[in-house]
Design a protein around this motif. Structure first.
Motif, PDB file in Angstrom:
ATOM      1  N   ILE A   1      38.482  -9.520   9.443  1.00 22.33           N
ATOM      2  CA  ILE A   1      38.696  -8.114   9.091  1.00 22.33           C
ATOM      3  C   ILE A   1      38.795  -7.236  10.336  1.00 22.33           C
ATOM      4  CG2 ILE A   1      37.741  -6.101   7.892  1.00 22.33           C
ATOM      5  CD1 ILE A   1      36.587  -7.978   5.787  1.00 22.33           C
ATOM      6  N   ALA A   2      37.915  -7.453  11.319  1.00 19.28           N
ATOM      7  CA  ALA A   2      37.886  -6.596  12.501  1.00 19.28           C
ATOM      8  C   ALA A   2      39.173  -6.697  13.326  1.00 19.28           C
ATOM      9  CB  ALA A   2      36.670  -6.926  13.361  1.00 19.28           C
ATOM     10  N   SER A   3      39.660  -7.912  13.528  1.00 21.56           N
ATOM     11  CA  SER A   3      40.849  -8.092  14.367  1.00 21.56           C
ATOM     12  C   SER A   3      42.146  -8.044  13.560  1.00 21.56           C
ATOM     13  CB  SER A   3      40.775  -9.434  15.104  1.00 21.56           C
ATOM     14  OG  SER A   3      40.974 -10.505  14.195  1.00 21.56           O
ATOM     15  N   GLY A   4      42.046  -8.259  12.278  1.00 16.19           N
ATOM     16  CA  GLY A   4      43.229  -8.295  11.426  1.00 16.19           C
ATOM     17  C   GLY A   4      44.003  -9.592  11.540  1.00 16.19           C
ATOM     18  N   GLU A   5      43.479 -10.532  12.312  1.00 16.35           N
ATOM     19  CA  GLU A   5      44.218 -11.779  12.516  1.00 16.35           C
ATOM     20  C   GLU A   5      43.850 -12.859  11.499  1.00 16.35           C
ATOM     21  OE1 GLU A   5      43.918 -12.977  16.588  1.00 16.35           O
ATOM     22  OE2 GLU A   5      45.408 -11.482  17.190  1.00 16.35           O
ATOM     23  N   ILE A   6      44.849 -13.677  11.161  1.00 14.33           N
ATOM     24  CA  ILE A   6      44.600 -14.801  10.265  1.00 14.33           C
ATOM     25  C   ILE A   6      43.809 -15.866  11.029  1.00 14.33           C
ATOM     26  CG2 ILE A   6      45.667 -16.644   8.896  1.00 14.33           C
ATOM     27  CD1 ILE A   6      48.032 -14.777   8.438  1.00 14.33           C
ATOM     28  N   VAL A   7      42.725 -16.346  10.435  1.00 12.73           N
ATOM     29  CA  VAL A   7      41.895 -17.343  11.105  1.00 12.73           C
ATOM     30  C   VAL A   7      42.026 -18.722  10.472  1.00 12.73           C
ATOM     31  CG1 VAL A   7      40.217 -15.706  12.029  1.00 12.73           C
ATOM     32  CG2 VAL A   7      39.905 -16.609   9.705  1.00 12.73           C
TER      33      VAL A   7
ATOM     34  N   GLY B   1      30.784  -4.203   7.302  1.00 16.71           N
ATOM     35  CA  GLY B   1      30.657  -5.233   8.334  1.00 16.71           C
ATOM     36  C   GLY B   1      30.972  -6.643   7.864  1.00 16.71           C
ATOM     37  N   CYS B   2      31.703  -6.738   6.779  1.00 17.44           N
ATOM     38  CA  CYS B   2      32.097  -8.064   6.290  1.00 17.44           C
ATOM     39  C   CYS B   2      33.032  -8.717   7.311  1.00 17.44           C
ATOM     40  CB  CYS B   2      32.801  -7.927   4.943  1.00 17.44           C
ATOM     41  SG  CYS B   2      33.133  -9.504   4.135  1.00 17.44           S
ATOM     42  N   VAL B   3      32.823  -9.996   7.582  1.00 16.40           N
ATOM     43  CA  VAL B   3      33.552 -10.664   8.668  1.00 16.40           C
ATOM     44  C   VAL B   3      34.972 -11.056   8.264  1.00 16.40           C
ATOM     45  CG1 VAL B   3      33.538 -12.620  10.286  1.00 16.40           C
ATOM     46  CG2 VAL B   3      31.384 -11.505   9.650  1.00 16.40           C
ATOM     47  N   GLU B   4      35.107 -11.705   7.119  1.00 25.11           N
ATOM     48  CA  GLU B   4      36.423 -12.225   6.736  1.00 25.11           C
ATOM     49  C   GLU B   4      36.820 -11.780   5.331  1.00 25.11           C
ATOM     50  OE1 GLU B   4      36.158 -16.403   9.311  1.00 25.11           O
ATOM     51  OE2 GLU B   4      36.150 -16.491   7.118  1.00 25.11           O
ATOM     52  N   ALA B   5      38.126 -11.764   5.092  1.00 23.65           N
ATOM     53  CA  ALA B   5      38.630 -11.415   3.768  1.00 23.65           C
ATOM     54  C   ALA B   5      39.753 -12.344   3.359  1.00 23.65           C
ATOM     55  CB  ALA B   5      39.125  -9.970   3.737  1.00 23.65           C
ATOM     56  N   GLN B   6      39.842 -12.539   2.050  1.00 20.51           N
ATOM     57  CA  GLN B   6      40.864 -13.391   1.450  1.00 20.51           C
ATOM     58  C   GLN B   6      41.243 -12.737   0.128  1.00 20.51           C
ATOM     59  OE1 GLN B   6      39.335 -17.334   0.808  1.00 20.51           O
ATOM     60  NE2 GLN B   6      41.201 -18.117  -0.137  1.00 20.51           N
ATOM     61  N   GLY B   7      42.510 -12.766  -0.200  1.00 17.85           N
ATOM     62  CA  GLY B   7      42.930 -12.165  -1.467  1.00 17.85           C
ATOM     63  C   GLY B   7      44.387 -11.781  -1.430  1.00 17.85           C
ATOM     64  N   PHE B   8      44.886 -11.365  -2.582  1.00 14.36           N
ATOM     65  CA  PHE B   8      46.311 -11.069  -2.718  1.00 14.36           C
ATOM     66  C   PHE B   8      46.773 -10.005  -1.726  1.00 14.36           C
ATOM     67  CE2 PHE B   8      46.034 -12.391  -7.494  1.00 14.36           C
ATOM     68  CZ  PHE B   8      45.901 -13.717  -7.092  1.00 14.36           C
TER      69      PHE B   8
ATOM     70  N   ARG C   1      41.890 -22.673  11.050  1.00 14.43           N
ATOM     71  CA  ARG C   1      41.000 -23.468  10.199  1.00 14.43           C
ATOM     72  C   ARG C   1      41.620 -23.795   8.844  1.00 14.43           C
ATOM     73  NH1 ARG C   1      36.721 -19.641  12.050  1.00 14.43           N
ATOM     74  NH2 ARG C   1      36.538 -18.931   9.904  1.00 14.43           N
ATOM     75  N   ILE C   2      41.143 -24.899   8.289  1.00 15.58           N
ATOM     76  CA  ILE C   2      41.597 -25.316   6.965  1.00 15.58           C
ATOM     77  C   ILE C   2      40.371 -25.464   6.060  1.00 15.58           C
ATOM     78  CG2 ILE C   2      41.749 -27.718   7.861  1.00 15.58           C
ATOM     79  CD1 ILE C   2      43.745 -26.315   4.861  1.00 15.58           C
ATOM     80  N   ALA C   3      40.380 -24.758   4.939  1.00 14.34           N
ATOM     81  CA  ALA C   3      39.271 -24.830   3.991  1.00 14.34           C
ATOM     82  C   ALA C   3      39.700 -25.650   2.779  1.00 14.34           C
ATOM     83  CB  ALA C   3      38.862 -23.422   3.562  1.00 14.34           C
ATOM     84  N   VAL C   4      38.842 -26.594   2.402  1.00 10.37           N
ATOM     85  CA  VAL C   4      39.151 -27.470   1.265  1.00 10.37           C
ATOM     86  C   VAL C   4      37.988 -27.414   0.271  1.00 10.37           C
ATOM     87  CG1 VAL C   4      39.745 -29.831   0.564  1.00 10.37           C
ATOM     88  CG2 VAL C   4      40.467 -28.996   2.809  1.00 10.37           C
ATOM     89  N   ASN C   5      38.322 -27.238  -0.996  1.00  7.67           N
ATOM     90  CA  ASN C   5      37.284 -27.228  -2.043  1.00  7.67           C
ATOM     91  C   ASN C   5      36.866 -28.652  -2.369  1.00  7.67           C
ATOM     92  OD1 ASN C   5      37.213 -24.284  -3.129  1.00  7.67           O
ATOM     93  ND2 ASN C   5      39.394 -24.766  -2.943  1.00  7.67           N
ATOM     94  N   VAL C   6      35.566 -28.872  -2.449  1.00 10.04           N
ATOM     95  CA  VAL C   6      35.108 -30.194  -2.868  1.00 10.04           C
ATOM     96  C   VAL C   6      34.138 -30.074  -4.040  1.00 10.04           C
ATOM     97  CG1 VAL C   6      35.494 -31.367  -0.665  1.00 10.04           C
ATOM     98  CG2 VAL C   6      33.312 -30.291  -1.091  1.00 10.04           C
ATOM     99  N   SER C   7      34.291 -30.971  -4.975  1.00  7.64           N
ATOM    100  CA  SER C   7      33.475 -30.927  -6.176  1.00  7.64           C
ATOM    101  C   SER C   7      32.169 -31.700  -5.987  1.00  7.64           C
ATOM    102  CB  SER C   7      34.289 -31.483  -7.356  1.00  7.64           C
ATOM    103  OG  SER C   7      33.615 -32.533  -7.970  1.00  7.64           O
ATOM    104  N   ALA C   8      31.188 -31.347  -6.789  1.00  6.79           N
ATOM    105  CA  ALA C   8      29.873 -31.997  -6.718  1.00  6.79           C
ATOM    106  C   ALA C   8      29.991 -33.500  -6.956  1.00  6.79           C
ATOM    107  CB  ALA C   8      28.933 -31.366  -7.737  1.00  6.79           C
ATOM    108  N   VAL C   9      30.842 -33.872  -7.892  1.00  6.79           N
ATOM    109  CA  VAL C   9      31.039 -35.293  -8.225  1.00  6.79           C
ATOM    110  C   VAL C   9      31.528 -36.065  -7.003  1.00  6.79           C
ATOM    111  CG1 VAL C   9      32.307 -36.895  -9.719  1.00  6.79           C
ATOM    112  CG2 VAL C   9      31.587 -34.667 -10.619  1.00  6.79           C
TER     113      VAL C   9
END
Ligand code: C2E
Ligand code: MG
Ligand code: MG
Ligand code: MG
Length: 278
Positions: free
Chosen positions: A50-56, A247-254, A110-118
C-alpha cells in the motif's frame, strides 16, 4: 457410522441414495477425470504494497474449465475434492504449476498458493512443496502458503512439524480469511505465522464504525506481533484510503487487479518492473 468412513459408504449409486448424494458422487468422479484431462487452471491476482503502490506478488486461484459445466469456481468444487481426497494430487499440481509460472516473473516477486487442511495432513506435503521449488527454481523466500483456521484446528504434532519445517526453509505462512473463524486470536498465540489476510467481509463493511475499529485493531495487532497484514477484497479507493491511514501493509482486490490468466499477469509484472526506476 464414523466420520472417517463417511465418504466410503456410498461408493456406488444405490437405490436409497438421495439426489444430493448422487450429485456429489458424480461431482467427485468428474473432478477425478478433470485432473487427468488437465481441465484445471490457475488465475493470478496481484497483491500490492500500500505504501509504495508496487505489486509485490500474486495469489494463484484455481478454476475448473469443465467442457460440460463451464467455468467452475473453487467454492463449488474444493470441498468435494477434499472429501474424495483428490485435493492432495490437485493441490500438488497447483503448487507445481504456480511455482513454474512464478519462475518467469521478475526477481523477488512472490507467489501465494492456497493449501487445504487435508493436503497438509498428508505425509508427503512438505516433500512436495520442496520438490515444487526445486523443479521450478523458485526460492523458498518467494513462496507463501495460505492456510485457513481449519488447518490449525488440527493440533496434531504432524501439522505443527510440517509448518515449522516449511518456515525454517524460508517459506511464509499466511493465515487466510482472518477474523471469520472460530478462534483466530487463539491460533495466533499458538502458531507462528508470517502474515494475516483480513477477510474480505470486513473490508466490504469497513464503512461501519465498529467494523473499521476491528480492522484497525487487527492491523495494530499485526504490527505488534511483527506479522504482515494484507487486506482482501479491496474494491474502492475509499476502502484503500482507510486501510492506508490505518497502516495496513498490503492490499488485494478488484481495485488493484482482478484474477487474470498467467500470461496476462506475467506481462503486467514485467511492464511494472521495466518502468520502475533503477
Ligand atoms: P481466498 O483464498 O480467500 O481467495 C480470495 C477470493 O476472493 C478469490 O475467490 C478472489 O477471486 C476473490 N476476490 C478477490 N478480490 C476480490 C474483491 O475485490 N471482491 C470480491 N468480492 N472478491 C474478491 P475465488 O477465486 O472464487 O476463490 C475462493 C476460495 O477458494 C479462495 O478464497 C480459497 O479459499 C479457495 N481456493 C482457490 N484456489 C485454491 C487452491 O488452489 N487450493 C485450495 N485448497 N483452495 C483454493
Ligand atoms: Mg487465499
Ligand atoms: Mg481469503
Ligand atoms: Mg476464502
Amino acid at each position: 457410522s464414523g466420520k472417517s468412513e463417511g465418504r466410503n459408504v456410498y461408493r456406488f449409486f444405490e437405490p436409497g441414495m438421495d439426489a444430493l448424494a448422487r450429485a456429489r458422487l458424480t461431482l467427485e468422479t468428474d473432478l477425478d477425470t478433470a485432473l487427468k484431462r488437465q481441465e484445471f487452471v490457475l488465475d493470478y491476482q496481484p497483491i500490492t504494497n500500500i505504501a509504495s503502490g508496487e505489486i509485490v506478488g500474486a495469489e494463484a486461484l484455481m478454476r475448473w474449465n469443465s467442457p460440460t459445466r463451464g467455468l467452475v469456481a473453487p467454492d463449488d468444487f474444493i470441498a468435494a475434492a477434499e472429501d474424495s481426497g483428490l485435493i492432495v494430487p490437485l493441490g500438488e499440481w497447483a503448487l507445481k504449476q504456480a511455482c513454474s509460472v512464478a519462475a518467469g516473473w521478475p526477481p523477488g516477486m512472490r507467489i501465494a498458493v492456497n493449501v487445504s487442511a487435508v493436503q497438509i495432513r498428508s505425509a508427503d506435503f512438505a516433500r512436495s512443496v520442496i520438490s515444487a521449488l526445486a523443479v521450478s527454481g523458485v526460492s523458498a523466500r518467494r513462496l507463501e502458503l495460505e492456510i485457513t483456521e481449519t488447518v490449525l484446528m488440527d493440533e496434531s504434532e504432524t501439522v505443527l512439524k510440517t509448518l515449522r519445517q516449511l518456515r525454517e526453509l524460508g517459506i511464509r505462512i499466511a493465515l487466510d480469511d482472518f477474523g471469520t473463524g472460530y478462534s483466530s486470536l487463539g491460533y495466533l498465540r499458538r502458531f507462528p505465522v508470517d502474515k494475516i489476510k483480513i477477510d474480505r467481509s470486513f473490508i466490504h463493511d469497513i464503512d461501519n464504525r465498529d467494523t473499521a475499529a476491528i480492522v484497525r485493531s487487527i492491523i495494530g495487532l499485526g504490527a505488534e506481533l511483527g506479522i504482515t497484514v494484507t487486506a482482501e477484497g479491496v474494491e474502492t479507493e475509499a476502502q484503500l484510503d482507510i486501510l492506508r491511514k490505518a497502516g495496513c501493509v498490503e492490499a488485494q482486490g478488484f481495485l488493484i487487479g482482478v484474477p487474470s490468466k498467467a500470461a496476462d499477469m506475467a506481462r503486467l509484472l514485467k511492464s511494472k518492473a521495466a518502468s520502475r526506476p533503477a
